[in-house]
Design an enzyme around this catalytic site. Structure first.
Site, PDB file in Angstrom:
ATOM      1  N   ASN A 175      35.830  40.926  40.749  1.00  0.00           N
ATOM      2  CA  ASN A 175      35.645  39.840  41.716  1.00  0.00           C
ATOM      3  C   ASN A 175      36.681  38.760  41.453  1.00  0.00           C
ATOM      4  OD1 ASN A 175      32.688  40.888  41.133  1.00  0.00           O
ATOM      5  ND2 ASN A 175      32.718  39.990  43.164  1.00  0.00           N
ATOM      6  N   HIS A 226      36.480  40.622  46.249  1.00  0.00           N
ATOM      7  CA  HIS A 226      37.124  41.239  45.088  1.00  0.00           C
ATOM      8  C   HIS A 226      38.618  40.926  45.199  1.00  0.00           C
ATOM      9  CE1 HIS A 226      33.803  43.476  43.163  1.00  0.00           C
ATOM     10  NE2 HIS A 226      33.239  43.249  44.334  1.00  0.00           N
ATOM     11  N   ARG A 277      26.210  40.782  36.520  1.00  0.00           N
ATOM     12  CA  ARG A 277      25.868  41.979  37.303  1.00  0.00           C
ATOM     13  C   ARG A 277      27.133  42.698  37.766  1.00  0.00           C
ATOM     14  NH1 ARG A 277      27.041  44.395  42.007  1.00  0.00           N
ATOM     15  NH2 ARG A 277      27.113  42.366  43.024  1.00  0.00           N
ATOM     16  N   CYS A 319      32.847  47.721  41.812  1.00  0.00           N
ATOM     17  CA  CYS A 319      31.751  48.651  42.070  1.00  0.00           C
ATOM     18  C   CYS A 319      32.165  50.036  41.574  1.00  0.00           C
ATOM     19  CB  CYS A 319      31.444  48.682  43.565  1.00  0.00           C
ATOM     20  SG  CYS A 319      30.183  49.879  43.976  1.00  0.00           S
TER      21      CYS A 319
END
Ligand code: HMG
Ligand code: MG
Length: 299
Positions: free
Chosen positions: A248, A208, A16, A239
């Site tokens: 991340n 992150h 994701r 993002c």
């Protein structure tokens, strides 16, 4: 004394968070192979995909197929921004949902086109209803430390937002350093306060690694009593609506650090690197994280 738990849980967010920012569209079958390889490596909790607008995040347009075709192993999350996303996720068979809100208004507006307050108003009845149906709800709290538009975010504002979610019955708070700017002192202080304030809720740290402080921040969060960490295999991600944010923290580097400190995760490091080998040809940038680089050099 440096106190450590015996076990920690990794929530793999690669399929994701790792892929949502990837410019090149990854085929559904390649995502499914990545997910299956992650499961084989021992991942028991994973964010599979998001039921968001494909106009906003084209990479997640195959959410329904991903959920339908993934073998059920452990706890599998899908992100849902609104009622439409929640309904679509439940119809596709998802059993654990993640909602997401930014503490900072400007970020939230750019990410979900609502102010933080508007988002919370909309989410309240939806979460209460999900909990009546016994659905596991994870609340992802973005910009918990810093916002790319507004700068420093106060700890009080983050705690107040978390408190609302807890009052509505969420099972988990995943608290995020969206742009990888927090330092270990800030990590320790916020997570110690979260663990103390919400003892009945799972507290997860989501870092992150933009400024390469994520492992240090995880080490600090461990000291604060956190045992759950979001991480992305290969350090992929970011993002799309948080300028400057990179991926991340890399799952393989977190797992290595934890195992070296005798904190068990149930994840096989070599098999995790094999999962990264499956996705690496389909993403734009080569993976250069510490443990994956060592693995490739050994092979
Ligand atoms: P909007 O434009 O205000 O919404 O977007 P809308 O209701 O006007 O709908 C726009 C279009 O999207 C319409 O289609 C809707 O039908 C459709 P059209 O009529 O134009 O053809 N639509 C949807 N389609 C599929 N699924 C849905 C859905 N809802 C509406 N659920 C919206 C509002 C929330 C939809 C949009 O802003 C959006 O999708 N945002 C998603 C942003 C996103 O995915 N961000 C990344 C995840 S969060 C993150 O990465 C942070 C995290 O990792 C923690 C951290 O690191 O901070 C979790
Ligand atoms: Mg994130």
């Amino acid at each position: 004394m440096f106190s450590l738990p015996k076990n920690a849980t990794i929530i793999e967010v690669g399929p994701r968070d790792g892929l949502q920012n990837e410019g090149k569209l990854v085929k559904t079958e390649d995502k499914l192979q990545f997910i299956a390889a992650l499961q084989q490596a021992g991942i028991q909790e994973m964010e599979l995909t998001s039921f968001v607008s494909p106009k906003w995040v084209p990479q997640m347009a195959d959410a329904k197929e991903i959920v339908a075709q993934t073998k059920k192993v452990g706890r599998q999350f899908v992100l849902t921004p609104n009622e439409r996303g929640i309904n679509a996720a439940l119809e596709s068979g998802a059993q654990s949902l993640a909602v997401f809100v930014g503490v900072s208004n400007t970020f939230n507006k750019k990410n979900i086109n609502k102010t933080t307050e508007e988002s919370m108003e909309a989410l309240k009845p939806l979460i209460i209803n999900l909990k009546k149906q016994d659905v596991f709800v994870r609340a992802c709290i973005s910009t918990a430390f810093y916002c790319p538009f507004e700068g420093a975010v106060s700890q009080e504002a983050t705690l107040a937002l978390c408190r609302q979610f807890v009052e509505w019955g969420v099972d988990e708070l995943s608290v995020a350093d969206t742009i990888g700017m927090a330092n270990p002192k800030e990590s320790y202080e916020l997570f110690a306060n979260l663990v103390e304030a919400f003892p009945d809720v799972l507290i997860t740290a989501h870092f992150h690694d933009t400024r390469r402080m994520a492992l240090a921040n995880i080490s600090a969060a461990l000291q604060a009593g956190v045992t759950r960490f979001d991480a992305s295999a290969g350090g992929l991600g970011g993002c799309p609506f948080a300028p400057g944010a990179t991926g991340n923290v890399a799952t393989e580097d977190v797992v290595n650090m934890l195992h070296r400190m005798d904190v068990q995760t149930g994840i096989d490091l070599d098999m995790l690197c094999q999962a990264i080998e499956k996705i690496e040809p389909h993403v734009t940038n080569p993976v250069t994280t510490g443990m994956y680089t060592l693995y490739k050099n050994q092979a």
